[in-house]
Design a protein around this motif. Structure first.
Motif, PDB file in Angstrom:
ATOM      1  N   ASP A 145      -9.010  -9.247   1.217  1.00 16.66           N
ATOM      2  CA  ASP A 145      -8.917  -8.302   2.331  1.00 16.66           C
ATOM      3  C   ASP A 145      -9.826  -8.715   3.474  1.00 16.66           C
ATOM      4  O   ASP A 145      -9.473  -8.601   4.658  1.00 16.66           O
ATOM      5  CB  ASP A 145      -9.297  -6.890   1.859  1.00 16.66           C
ATOM      6  N   LEU A 146     -11.026  -9.227   3.100  1.00 18.76           N
ATOM      7  CA  LEU A 146     -11.961  -9.653   4.139  1.00 18.76           C
ATOM      8  C   LEU A 146     -11.411 -10.846   4.901  1.00 18.76           C
ATOM      9  O   LEU A 146     -11.485 -10.917   6.131  1.00 18.76           O
ATOM     10  CB  LEU A 146     -13.314 -10.002   3.515  1.00 18.76           C
ATOM     11  N   GLU A 147     -10.838 -11.774   4.183  1.00 19.05           N
ATOM     12  CA  GLU A 147     -10.311 -12.970   4.835  1.00 19.05           C
ATOM     13  C   GLU A 147      -9.048 -12.671   5.665  1.00 19.05           C
ATOM     14  O   GLU A 147      -8.698 -13.404   6.588  1.00 19.05           O
ATOM     15  CB  GLU A 147      -9.983 -14.025   3.761  1.00 19.05           C
ATOM     16  N   GLU A 199      -8.770  -9.592  16.056  1.00 20.32           N
ATOM     17  CA  GLU A 199      -8.740  -8.308  16.755  1.00 20.32           C
ATOM     18  C   GLU A 199      -9.437  -7.206  15.967  1.00 20.32           C
ATOM     19  O   GLU A 199      -9.585  -6.072  16.439  1.00 20.32           O
ATOM     20  CB  GLU A 199      -7.278  -7.869  17.011  1.00 20.32           C
ATOM     21  N   ALA A 200      -9.839  -7.478  14.683  1.00 21.62           N
ATOM     22  CA  ALA A 200     -10.480  -6.447  13.877  1.00 21.62           C
ATOM     23  C   ALA A 200     -11.787  -6.006  14.488  1.00 21.62           C
ATOM     24  O   ALA A 200     -12.534  -6.813  15.034  1.00 21.62           O
ATOM     25  CB  ALA A 200     -10.736  -6.981  12.470  1.00 21.62           C
ATOM     26  N   THR A 201     -12.049  -4.752  14.370  1.00 19.38           N
ATOM     27  CA  THR A 201     -13.278  -4.197  14.919  1.00 19.38           C
ATOM     28  C   THR A 201     -14.452  -4.555  14.033  1.00 19.38           C
ATOM     29  O   THR A 201     -14.312  -4.962  12.869  1.00 19.38           O
ATOM     30  CB  THR A 201     -13.168  -2.673  15.023  1.00 19.38           C
ATOM     31  N   GLU A 202     -15.631  -4.414  14.628  1.00 17.92           N
ATOM     32  CA  GLU A 202     -16.854  -4.692  13.861  1.00 17.92           C
ATOM     33  C   GLU A 202     -16.967  -3.772  12.647  1.00 17.92           C
ATOM     34  O   GLU A 202     -17.442  -4.169  11.589  1.00 17.92           O
ATOM     35  CB  GLU A 202     -18.070  -4.529  14.783  1.00 17.92           C
ATOM     36  N   LYS A 203     -16.516  -2.555  12.831  1.00 15.59           N
ATOM     37  CA  LYS A 203     -16.595  -1.607  11.703  1.00 15.59           C
ATOM     38  C   LYS A 203     -15.673  -2.036  10.577  1.00 15.59           C
ATOM     39  O   LYS A 203     -16.036  -1.962   9.393  1.00 15.59           O
ATOM     40  CB  LYS A 203     -16.205  -0.206  12.190  1.00 15.59           C
ATOM     41  N   GLU A 204     -14.465  -2.502  10.934  1.00 16.71           N
ATOM     42  CA  GLU A 204     -13.533  -2.945   9.902  1.00 16.71           C
ATOM     43  C   GLU A 204     -14.098  -4.150   9.148  1.00 16.71           C
ATOM     44  O   GLU A 204     -13.978  -4.252   7.915  1.00 16.71           O
ATOM     45  CB  GLU A 204     -12.189  -3.297  10.537  1.00 16.71           C
ATOM     46  N   LYS A 205     -14.742  -5.050   9.902  1.00 20.05           N
ATOM     47  CA  LYS A 205     -15.338  -6.203   9.256  1.00 20.05           C
ATOM     48  C   LYS A 205     -16.491  -5.775   8.346  1.00 20.05           C
ATOM     49  O   LYS A 205     -16.654  -6.297   7.216  1.00 20.05           O
ATOM     50  CB  LYS A 205     -15.836  -7.188  10.292  1.00 20.05           C
ATOM     51  N   ALA A 206     -17.299  -4.842   8.814  1.00 23.16           N
ATOM     52  CA  ALA A 206     -18.440  -4.383   8.002  1.00 23.16           C
ATOM     53  C   ALA A 206     -17.960  -3.690   6.734  1.00 23.16           C
ATOM     54  O   ALA A 206     -18.522  -3.870   5.639  1.00 23.16           O
ATOM     55  CB  ALA A 206     -19.307  -3.427   8.827  1.00 23.16           C
ATOM     56  N   ASP A 207     -16.936  -2.866   6.847  1.00 21.71           N
ATOM     57  CA  ASP A 207     -16.404  -2.179   5.675  1.00 21.71           C
ATOM     58  C   ASP A 207     -15.846  -3.176   4.651  1.00 21.71           C
ATOM     59  O   ASP A 207     -16.027  -3.021   3.436  1.00 21.71           O
ATOM     60  CB  ASP A 207     -15.298  -1.204   6.090  1.00 21.71           C
ATOM     61  N   ALA A 208     -15.157  -4.214   5.155  1.00 17.94           N
ATOM     62  CA  ALA A 208     -14.586  -5.200   4.226  1.00 17.94           C
ATOM     63  C   ALA A 208     -15.680  -5.973   3.506  1.00 17.94           C
ATOM     64  O   ALA A 208     -15.599  -6.262   2.294  1.00 17.94           O
ATOM     65  CB  ALA A 208     -13.675  -6.141   4.992  1.00 17.94           C
ATOM     66  N   ALA A 261     -17.153  -3.813   0.892  1.00 18.90           N
ATOM     67  CA  ALA A 261     -16.259  -3.704  -0.263  1.00 18.90           C
ATOM     68  C   ALA A 261     -16.412  -4.911  -1.167  1.00 18.90           C
ATOM     69  O   ALA A 261     -16.402  -4.808  -2.409  1.00 18.90           O
ATOM     70  CB  ALA A 261     -14.808  -3.545   0.199  1.00 18.90           C
ATOM     71  N   VAL A 262     -16.557  -6.088  -0.538  1.00 19.38           N
ATOM     72  CA  VAL A 262     -16.754  -7.298  -1.345  1.00 19.38           C
ATOM     73  C   VAL A 262     -18.062  -7.205  -2.127  1.00 19.38           C
ATOM     74  O   VAL A 262     -18.136  -7.527  -3.327  1.00 19.38           O
ATOM     75  CB  VAL A 262     -16.736  -8.550  -0.463  1.00 19.38           C
ATOM     76  N   SER A 263     -19.125  -6.782  -1.426  1.00 18.62           N
ATOM     77  CA  SER A 263     -20.443  -6.671  -2.080  1.00 18.62           C
ATOM     78  C   SER A 263     -20.398  -5.679  -3.246  1.00 18.62           C
ATOM     79  O   SER A 263     -20.953  -5.927  -4.340  1.00 18.62           O
ATOM     80  CB  SER A 263     -21.508  -6.242  -1.079  1.00 18.62           C
ATOM     81  N   THR A 314     -20.171  -4.555  -9.071  1.00 19.54           N
ATOM     82  CA  THR A 314     -19.468  -3.942 -10.209  1.00 19.54           C
ATOM     83  C   THR A 314     -19.073  -4.995 -11.235  1.00 19.54           C
ATOM     84  O   THR A 314     -19.191  -4.799 -12.453  1.00 19.54           O
ATOM     85  CB  THR A 314     -18.222  -3.198  -9.714  1.00 19.54           C
ATOM     86  N   ALA A 315     -18.616  -6.155 -10.761  1.00 19.75           N
ATOM     87  CA  ALA A 315     -18.232  -7.235 -11.664  1.00 19.75           C
ATOM     88  C   ALA A 315     -19.432  -7.742 -12.449  1.00 19.75           C
ATOM     89  O   ALA A 315     -19.336  -8.071 -13.644  1.00 19.75           O
ATOM     90  CB  ALA A 315     -17.586  -8.366 -10.879  1.00 19.75           C
TER      91      ALA A 315
END
Length: 437
Positions: free
Chosen positions: A118-120, A125-134, A137-139, A144-145
């Motif tokens: 999802d991050l990649e 055009e993605a916003t900074e917030k969308e990038k931060a959320d992604a 989510a990865v972190s 969890t893993a």
């Protein structure tokens, strides 16, 4: 069947083996190994060796039974360790927990992969917030893993430990069962050793038996045996064994053999005659086996005991003659031994079934011919008391001994030679009692 024993002083040097006494139980916890006992102060007597052999046999039998019980316990334990045993329950739970942890880790790893994808997939055009959320989510997925991986490792460890604990229980059960197997082996070895020691002692006692001396004071007398018997009837009589000597006799055995005779000598009486005995201490009637009665026991000087006898003639018993040989031997714990000086012989007529016996009287022992042959060989001097040529002293005829019609018939077959030959057969039978047992 006990073997006829004639102890000599050399028995003290008989070979002996340690007697192992086994104690086992059906449970694993209290199983005890074989212990050994040995009489170091003196060599055992044959009676003691017989008792030791009996104990060794009992110990072996008990060990075999205990092993069989232990095998059932082993099977039950192994079955429980696969199903309902607490260790089985714990192992199953740990295995399931490990499976669940593995599934959780797989799911967490997949979540990491998805979060990274999802991050990649974000465009310029993605916003900074969308990038931060992604990125967050990865972190989170990675964290969890990692937790799932740690949980899986712990679950695998617990599952392995649970399996090991159950395997250890299986091994322990098998080893416990193995103790019973070794106990059987040890008990068998002890039994073999005890039997061998007894056999060796008896062999040496028999070989040394000729050192035993005739004892004039020991007598075995028959009363109530008619001089005429009818086929198909039963006759009661008695044997009185008396210790007329001035010494204790620790164990006395009596010998009584009843035989049919004709011109060919002694006949196989097993199918015609049935001889039984009983005593005050053993009142139940028992068959006389191999001419041997071992229930006389001990007699103090001057003491006596009576054996009740019962002789049954089959209806098919042919008319003819019969003889009964009576004797007794003794042996003491100190190795001394001896017996009546020769076997007394009683003669009687056998009438066909349905006959009337007519006038009859008690059979009397036939006088023993004089002898120059040294007695011995069977432990008590029970050798046929005749000359080496088989002819009695005197005028060479049986009439001189007061023979009955039975003796006359025997005389037709060769006179004294047959008579003494019959006694010789009896003596041989007595001497071979041990080998026939």
């Amino acid at each position: 069947m006990k073997i006829r024993r004639a102890l000599a002083t050399a028995v003290a040097a008989a070979v002996t083996a340690p007697v192992m006494l086994l104690s086992v139980t059906p449970a694993f916890a209290d199983t005890k190994p074989v212990t050994q006992t040995e009489n170091k102060s003196s060599k055992p007597t044959i009676k003691e060796l017989e008792a030791a052999a009996d104990e060794a046999q009992k110990a072996y039998d008990q060990a075999v039974l205990a092993k069989a019980d232990a095998l059932l316990v082993l099977k039950e334990t192994l079955d429980a360790l696969d199903t309902t045993h607490p260790l089985a329950v714990a192992a199953a739970a740990a295995e399931q927990a490990a499976k669940d942890a593995a599934t959780a880790k797989t799911n967490a790893d997949q979540a990491v992969t998805a979060a990274k994808a999802d991050l990649e997939a974000l465009t310029e055009e993605a916003t900074e917030k969308e990038k931060a959320d992604a990125e967050a989510a990865v972190s989170a997925a990675v964290a969890t893993a990692a937790t799932a991986a740690t949980a899986k490792t712990a679950a695998d460890t617990k599952a392995a430990e649970a399996d090991e604990a159950r395997d250890d229980a299986r091994v322990a059960a098998a080893r416990a069962y193995g103790v019973f197997g070794k106990a059987v082996d040890d008990a068998l070895a002890a039994k073999i050793a005890a039997d061998a020691a007894l056999a060796q002692a008896k062999k040496e006692a028999e070989e040394e038996g000729e050192d035993c001396e005739p004892e004039q004071g020991l007598t075995a007398e028959v009363t109530g045996l008619p001089s005429k018997l009818v086929a198909g009837t039963t006759t009661a009589f008695s044997i009185r064994v008396t210790n007329g000597s001035d010494r204790q006799m620790d164990e006395i055995v009596a010998y009584t053999g009843v035989h049919a005779t004709d011109k060919s000598g002694l006949k196989d009486t097993g199918k015609f005659f049935r001889l039984q005995w009983s005593s005050e201490s053993s009142p139940k009637w028992k068959n006389v086996e191999n001419d041997y009665i071992d229930a006389v026991g001990a007699l103090k000087p001057g003491a006596r005991t009576d054996l009740k006898m019962r002789l049954t003639l089959d209806k098919a018993t042919p008319a003819g003659n019969g003889v009964a040989f009576i004797a007794a031997d003794f042996y003491n714990e100190d190795g001394s031994c001896g017996g009546t000086p020769g076997a007394d012989m009683y003669e009687f007529d056998v009438k066909a079934a349905g006959s009337k016996p007519g006038k009859t009287e008690d059979a009397k022992p036939k006088p023993k011919p004089s002898t120059t042959t040294k007695s011995g060989g069977n432990g008590s001097g029970h050798q046929p008391q005749g000359s080496t040529s088989g002819t009695p002293a005197g005028n060479g005829s049986l009439a001189a001994t007061g023979s009955s019609s039975a003796t006359t018939s025997i005389a037709l077959a060769g006179g004294a030679a047959v008579l003494l030959g019959a006694a010789a057969v009896f003596v041989v039978r007595r001497r071979k009692t041990g080998s026939d047992a």
